[in-house]
Design a protein around this motif. Structure first.
Motif, PDB file in Angstrom:
ATOM      1  N   LEU A  18      -2.495   9.023   3.026  1.00 22.45           N
ATOM      2  CA  LEU A  18      -2.617   8.374   1.424  1.00 22.45           C
ATOM      3  C   LEU A  18      -1.274   7.571   1.858  1.00 22.45           C
ATOM      4  N   ALA A  19      -0.340   7.696   2.116  1.00 26.58           N
ATOM      5  CA  ALA A  19       0.557   5.556   2.746  1.00 26.58           C
ATOM      6  C   ALA A  19       0.157   5.094   2.966  1.00 26.58           C
ATOM      7  N   SER A  20      -0.649   5.002   4.266  1.00 26.22           N
ATOM      8  CA  SER A  20      -1.701   4.020   4.669  1.00 26.22           C
ATOM      9  C   SER A  20      -2.848   3.649   4.043  1.00 26.22           C
ATOM     10  N   GLY A  21      -3.205   4.178   3.392  1.00 31.33           N
ATOM     11  CA  GLY A  21      -4.639   3.882   2.200  1.00 31.33           C
ATOM     12  C   GLY A  21      -3.701   3.233   0.714  1.00 31.33           C
ATOM     13  N   GLY A  22      -2.379   3.762   0.581  1.00 33.12           N
ATOM     14  CA  GLY A  22      -1.994   2.737  -0.069  1.00 33.12           C
ATOM     15  C   GLY A  22      -1.168   1.685   0.027  1.00 33.12           C
ATOM     16  N   LEU A  23      -0.767   1.180   1.173  1.00 37.49           N
ATOM     17  CA  LEU A  23      -0.497   0.452   1.677  1.00 37.49           C
ATOM     18  C   LEU A  23      -1.659  -0.746   1.821  1.00 37.49           C
ATOM     19  N   TYR A  24      -2.481  -0.429   2.217  1.00 39.81           N
ATOM     20  CA  TYR A  24      -4.069  -1.032   2.412  1.00 39.81           C
ATOM     21  C   TYR A  24      -4.703  -1.849   0.505  1.00 39.81           C
ATOM     22  N   VAL A  25      -4.405  -1.186   0.047  1.00 38.42           N
ATOM     23  CA  VAL A  25      -5.457  -0.942  -1.071  1.00 38.42           C
ATOM     24  C   VAL A  25      -3.982  -2.317  -2.030  1.00 38.42           C
ATOM     25  N   THR A  26      -3.087  -1.740  -1.574  1.00 39.86           N
ATOM     26  CA  THR A  26      -1.118  -2.775  -2.468  1.00 39.86           C
ATOM     27  C   THR A  26      -1.552  -3.971  -1.459  1.00 39.86           C
ATOM     28  N   LEU A  27      -1.293  -4.121  -0.630  1.00 35.73           N
ATOM     29  CA  LEU A  27      -1.263  -5.329   0.005  1.00 35.73           C
ATOM     30  C   LEU A  27      -2.730  -6.658   0.164  1.00 35.73           C
ATOM     31  N   LYS A  28      -3.131  -5.730  -0.342  1.00 37.10           N
ATOM     32  CA  LYS A  28      -5.137  -6.919   0.119  1.00 37.10           C
ATOM     33  C   LYS A  28      -5.465  -7.094   1.122  1.00 37.10           C
TER      34      LYS A  28
END
Length: 329
Positions: free
Chosen positions: A111-121
């Protein structure tokens, strides 16, 4: 006719692999599975390869290449081992608690990895490289760069590692759960719709970001299981892997992913990954039988050659079918 074709297509590669490897073992005077311990390792390796392949395929199937899978497996297993040791001190039930915590921590790391990806785009491959370095650094800090051994060496873990039916239960559970999630739920329908056409799917009301985050959670949870299985199998966890040293865990899934995807044309891609994992476990057991004749470097070369040959076949499949198609009189 259609059913028989599907059955033949599904079982062709595993049967051919079994026949070839058994013949090679017979010629060399070896046994692919010599005893109960060998069979335990055989089933455990099926579980490790199948679950890793499933985790890799989830995001890769949507165009998101994730290098961080190996680091998730290592860090989740380290955290689970430390917490389990603190709670039970190696007592009864340590294995099941470590497995459950590994799944939990793996899901959170995903979830942290995915959150970083969708946040930073930013491109997922770049995000995953950064996450890999972060998770490897955290692992190194938690373990002081040492192997984790005392936490995973207890009677409960030994009993798990010494029994084939525990990993077999995990194989059946993961296979059933992934088939249900991706083939029979709203999440799975949205996932496949986003795969087929992202813009069209979003325009029809499908929420892409929650689906992406759940994909990362599922991948992390699966790698939590892989980390636990690796710890049980080797009785230790390497806490000193830095500079992408954990990526090797992910690369074990490349060949079975392509083989499983091909088998999946005739049945189900998840079943294909399981059968591909059986093929890889048979190959691994054959390597173990010929360990005095085939070095570790030679095994890596053989695996790489098999991957290249299979990719060449897939890329030229249409041409080959035309070449070998019977000519009508």
């Amino acid at each position: 006719m259609k059913v028989s074709r599907r059955i033949i297509g599904t079982l062709a590669i595993p049967c051919m692999a079994a026949a070839i490897l058994l013949i090679l073992c017979a010629i060399g005077g070896k046994s692919m599975i010599a005893n109960a311990t060998s069979f335990n390792y055989f089933v455990q390796y099926i579980a490790i390869v199948m679950i890793t392949t499933m985790a890799l395929s989830v995001n890769l199937g949507s165009g998101r290449f994730d290098f961080s899978l190996g680091s998730m497996a290592v860090l989740s297993s380290v955290l689970a081992a430390k917490v389990t040791k603190a709670i039970l001190n190696g007592g009864t039930g340590s294995a099941i608690v470590m497995l459950a915590l590994g799944i939990l921590f793996g899901g959170l790391l995903g979830l942290a990895s995915g959150g970083l990806y969708v946040t930073l785009k930013i491109p997922p491959i770049i995000a995953s490289l950064g996450v890999t370095l972060i998770y490897e650094g955290i692992t190194f800090t938690v373990t002081s760069g040492k192997y984790v051994m005392d936490e995973v060496r207890n009677p409960s873990m030994t009993a798990f590692a010494g029994s084939w039916y525990y990993p077999a239960i995990l194989i059946a559970a993961v296979l059933a759960l992934t088939i249900y999630l991706f083939d029979h739920t709203r999440f799975g329908y949205d996932y496949r719709a986003l795969q087929s056409g992202q813009k069209v799917a979003v325009n029809t009301g499908i929420r892409e970001i929650p689906n992406v985050l759940w994909c990362y959670v599922i991948c992390g949870a699966l790698m939590g299981i892989v980390g636990f299985l690796n710890a049980a199998r080797s009785s230790n966890i390497n806490g000193g892997a830095l500079n992408f040293g954990s990526i090797g865990i992910m690369f074990t899934a490349f060949l079975p992913m392509f083989i499983g995807g091909y088998i999946g044309r005739f049945s189900n891609d998840k079943l294909g990954y399981f059968l591909a994992a059986v093929c890889m476990s048979m190959l691994n057991s054959t390597f173990a039988a010929f360990s005095n004749e085939i070095s570790a470097s030679m095994q890596s070369i053989i695996n790489a050659v098999l991957l290249v040959v299979f990719l060449i076949y897939l890329n030229n499949e249409g041409l080959l079918k035309k070449l070998f198609k019977p000519v009508k009189a």
